[in-house]
Design a protein around this motif. Structure first.
Motif, PDB file in Angstrom:
ATOM      1  N   GLN A 102       0.841  -1.194   0.000  1.00 22.13           N
ATOM      2  CA  GLN A 102       0.000   0.000   0.000  1.00 22.13           C
ATOM      3  C   GLN A 102       0.877   1.244   0.000  1.00 22.13           C
ATOM      4  O   GLN A 102       1.982   1.244   0.546  1.00 22.13           O
ATOM      5  CB  GLN A 102      -0.908   0.019   1.235  1.00 22.13           C
ATOM      6  CG  GLN A 102      -1.909  -1.112   1.286  1.00 22.13           C
ATOM      7  CD  GLN A 102      -2.780  -1.057   2.531  1.00 22.13           C
ATOM      8  OE1 GLN A 102      -2.571  -0.217   3.405  1.00 22.13           O
ATOM      9  NE2 GLN A 102      -3.746  -1.947   2.614  1.00 22.13           N
ATOM     10  N   SER A 103       0.365   2.296  -0.613  1.00 29.99           N
ATOM     11  CA  SER A 103       1.039   3.598  -0.618  1.00 29.99           C
ATOM     12  C   SER A 103      -0.016   4.682  -0.424  1.00 29.99           C
ATOM     13  O   SER A 103      -0.834   4.923  -1.310  1.00 29.99           O
ATOM     14  CB  SER A 103       1.802   3.817  -1.931  1.00 29.99           C
ATOM     15  OG  SER A 103       2.320   5.134  -1.989  1.00 29.99           O
ATOM     16  N   ARG A 104      -0.001   5.297   0.741  1.00 30.14           N
ATOM     17  CA  ARG A 104      -0.950   6.382   1.003  1.00 30.14           C
ATOM     18  C   ARG A 104      -0.699   7.553   0.067  1.00 30.14           C
ATOM     19  O   ARG A 104      -1.635   8.257  -0.329  1.00 30.14           O
ATOM     20  CB  ARG A 104      -0.817   6.838   2.459  1.00 30.14           C
ATOM     21  CG  ARG A 104      -1.169   5.762   3.482  1.00 30.14           C
ATOM     22  CD  ARG A 104      -0.936   6.268   4.893  1.00 30.14           C
ATOM     23  NE  ARG A 104      -1.210   5.227   5.875  1.00 30.14           N
ATOM     24  CZ  ARG A 104      -0.990   5.364   7.175  1.00 30.14           C
ATOM     25  NH1 ARG A 104      -0.489   6.511   7.632  1.00 30.14           N
ATOM     26  NH2 ARG A 104      -1.258   4.366   8.008  1.00 30.14           N
ATOM     27  N   GLU A 105       0.559   7.749  -0.272  1.00 30.69           N
ATOM     28  CA  GLU A 105       0.890   8.879  -1.149  1.00 30.69           C
ATOM     29  C   GLU A 105       0.293   8.683  -2.533  1.00 30.69           C
ATOM     30  O   GLU A 105      -0.192   9.636  -3.148  1.00 30.69           O
ATOM     31  CB  GLU A 105       2.420   9.037  -1.252  1.00 30.69           C
ATOM     32  CG  GLU A 105       3.164   8.952   0.067  1.00 30.69           C
ATOM     33  CD  GLU A 105       2.646   9.939   1.088  1.00 30.69           C
ATOM     34  OE1 GLU A 105       2.104  10.981   0.701  1.00 30.69           O
ATOM     35  OE2 GLU A 105       2.769   9.659   2.298  1.00 30.69           O
ATOM     36  N   LEU A 106       0.312   7.430  -3.023  1.00 35.37           N
ATOM     37  CA  LEU A 106      -0.282   7.155  -4.337  1.00 35.37           C
ATOM     38  C   LEU A 106      -1.780   7.400  -4.303  1.00 35.37           C
ATOM     39  O   LEU A 106      -2.339   8.005  -5.227  1.00 35.37           O
ATOM     40  CB  LEU A 106       0.017   5.714  -4.744  1.00 35.37           C
ATOM     41  CG  LEU A 106      -0.601   5.249  -6.071  1.00 35.37           C
ATOM     42  CD1 LEU A 106      -0.086   6.090  -7.224  1.00 35.37           C
ATOM     43  CD2 LEU A 106      -0.325   3.765  -6.298  1.00 35.37           C
ATOM     44  N   SER A 107      -2.454   6.939  -3.254  1.00 40.73           N
ATOM     45  CA  SER A 107      -3.904   7.151  -3.145  1.00 40.73           C
ATOM     46  C   SER A 107      -4.235   8.634  -3.052  1.00 40.73           C
ATOM     47  O   SER A 107      -5.165   9.122  -3.704  1.00 40.73           O
ATOM     48  CB  SER A 107      -4.437   6.413  -1.914  1.00 40.73           C
ATOM     49  OG  SER A 107      -4.209   5.021  -2.020  1.00 40.73           O
ATOM     50  N   THR A 108      -3.451   9.362  -2.244  1.00 43.11           N
ATOM     51  CA  THR A 108      -3.685  10.798  -2.109  1.00 43.11           C
ATOM     52  C   THR A 108      -3.470  11.516  -3.434  1.00 43.11           C
ATOM     53  O   THR A 108      -4.262  12.395  -3.821  1.00 43.11           O
ATOM     54  CB  THR A 108      -2.745  11.389  -1.043  1.00 43.11           C
ATOM     55  OG1 THR A 108      -2.951  10.706   0.198  1.00 43.11           O
ATOM     56  CG2 THR A 108      -3.001  12.871  -0.858  1.00 43.11           C
TER      57      THR A 108
END
Length: 380
Positions: free
Chosen positions: A29-35
């Motif tokens: 998972q990557s929160r930065e990618l989702s954001t």
């Protein structure tokens, strides 16, 4: 030292380990990618439909704040108008909400793929255990996340300050513009600032996604002992498998030996190779190999043949060619039809000798192609 190396997680995760992790909801998972995807989606929608949203919002506000004197004193109208205006605003912004919902789902899918896990949402005490929470905060991963957050704030704050400073004259000039043009100009400045910030987020994503993939693979690494244990669980104990294969070979050998007494002829080398042939013109298109072997197996086939009065024919090239090119249950290869036909004719003469005639002589110089023979270096 060897035991220590076996306990170190140096081996890449197996497919089974990865699948088990996915079943538990553990995916990269990557929160930065989702954001980034959500911000980019919002920015693109607002750039494409911002004017439409603005017009519908202003129309809703204008309609909601415009009423006659009678409606102002009618207490039953307040709830009705509120519901009506709320519904109009929700319908007006429905495309925006729908696209944002798709963007929220697309972020995790791009990195971790589609994965539905009941275990991931199951209640666990460890998730609310304060001790485990402190361990996560003060872990290496927690430190990395803290550094990332600080760098992100510095980067995005610096870019925002740089954009604002660059457009400071336009921003100060907004107070002198008419209301409608001032709002439009201010919206343009916000869109420019958002575009710069989203572009900066792209740089953060380019760094974070490879790191998250590497960290995910690192956390799933296995020790050599775990890999061996999983291989045993998946494929079975090698000793047991070897024993099963040995029993299977023994059973197949017994079935093969049981077919030798029913053979029409056994072609030998004379002792290194032995191939038993059987032919039934009613159900076979050509003679069939019912037993074959080399070394001790060949000797046992010959012995069984003698015990059951099966004709033996010494034809070394043919025996080697049949042993090499025909498996159990197969018909003889077409290139050996002529040679085998002479053999079967000889067997037929043995079974039905002419009255008072001479004993049939075994065939000599059978036509066996040289390229079908076993090379001399490979012969037993």
């Amino acid at each position: 030292m060897a035991e220590d190396s076996d306990l170190e997680k140096t081996e890449a995760a197996t497919d089974k380990r990865i699948e088990r992790a996915r079943e538990e909801g553990n995916v990269a998972q990557s929160r930065e990618l989702s954001t980034f995807i959500q911000l980019m989606a919002a920015l693109l929608v607002l750039m494409a439909l911002g004017s439409v949203f603005s017009e519908k919002l202003m129309a809703a506000m204008r309609h909601g704040l415009t009423f006659d004197r009678a409606a102002a004193f009618d207490t039953t109208q307040m709830t009705t108008r509120l519901m009506q205006e709320s519904t109009d605003i929700i319908l007006a912004f429905f495309p925006f909400f729908a696209i944002m919902l798709v963007a929220m789902v697309a972020g995790p899918l791009l990195l971790g793929g589609w994965n539905l896990s009941a275990k991931a949402i199951a209640p666990k005490f460890s998730k609310i255990n304060p001790v485990n929470g402190l361990k996560r905060i003060f872990s290496v991963n927690g430190l990395v996340e803290l550094v990332k957050a600080l760098l992100k704030v510095i980067l995005l704050g610096g870019i925002a300050a740089w954009v604002i400073w660059g457009y400071r004259n336009e921003m100060f000039g907004l107070v002198t513009e008419p209301l409608e043009s001032g709002i439009s100009h201010f919206a343009d400045l916000l869109m420019i600032t958002a575009l710069y910030l989203v572009s900066a987020m792209l740089l953060i994503v380019a760094i974070d996604v490879p790191f998250q993939l590497w960290n995910y693979a690192k956390n799933l690494r296995m020790t050599k002992e775990e890999v061996k244990r999983e291989a045993k669980e998946s494929e079975g104990d090698p000793h047991i498998k070897a024993r099963i294969r040995a029993l299977q070979r023994e059973a197949a050998r017994k079935r093969m030996m049981a077919a030798v007494p029913k053979a029409d002829v056994i072609v030998t080398n004379p002792t290194h190779y032995a191939v038993a042939l059987q032919y039934d013109e009613r159900r076979m298109g050509a003679p069939q190999v019912v037993a074959k072997g080399s070394g001790l197996v060949a000797e046992r086939i010959i012995e069984l043949g003698r015990e059951n009065a099966v004709p033996l024919l010494q034809a070394p090239p043919l025996a080697r060619a049949l042993f090499r090119h025909a498996d159990l249950g197969d018909e003889v290869p077409q290139r050996l039809y002529t040679a085998v036909a002479e053999v079967m004719a000889y067997v037929y003469q043995l079974r039905t000798p002419l009255a008072g005639g001479p004993k049939p002589q075994p065939p000599r110089q059978l036509p066996v192609p040289e390229d079908m023979d076993i090379p001399e270096l490979e012969r037993a």
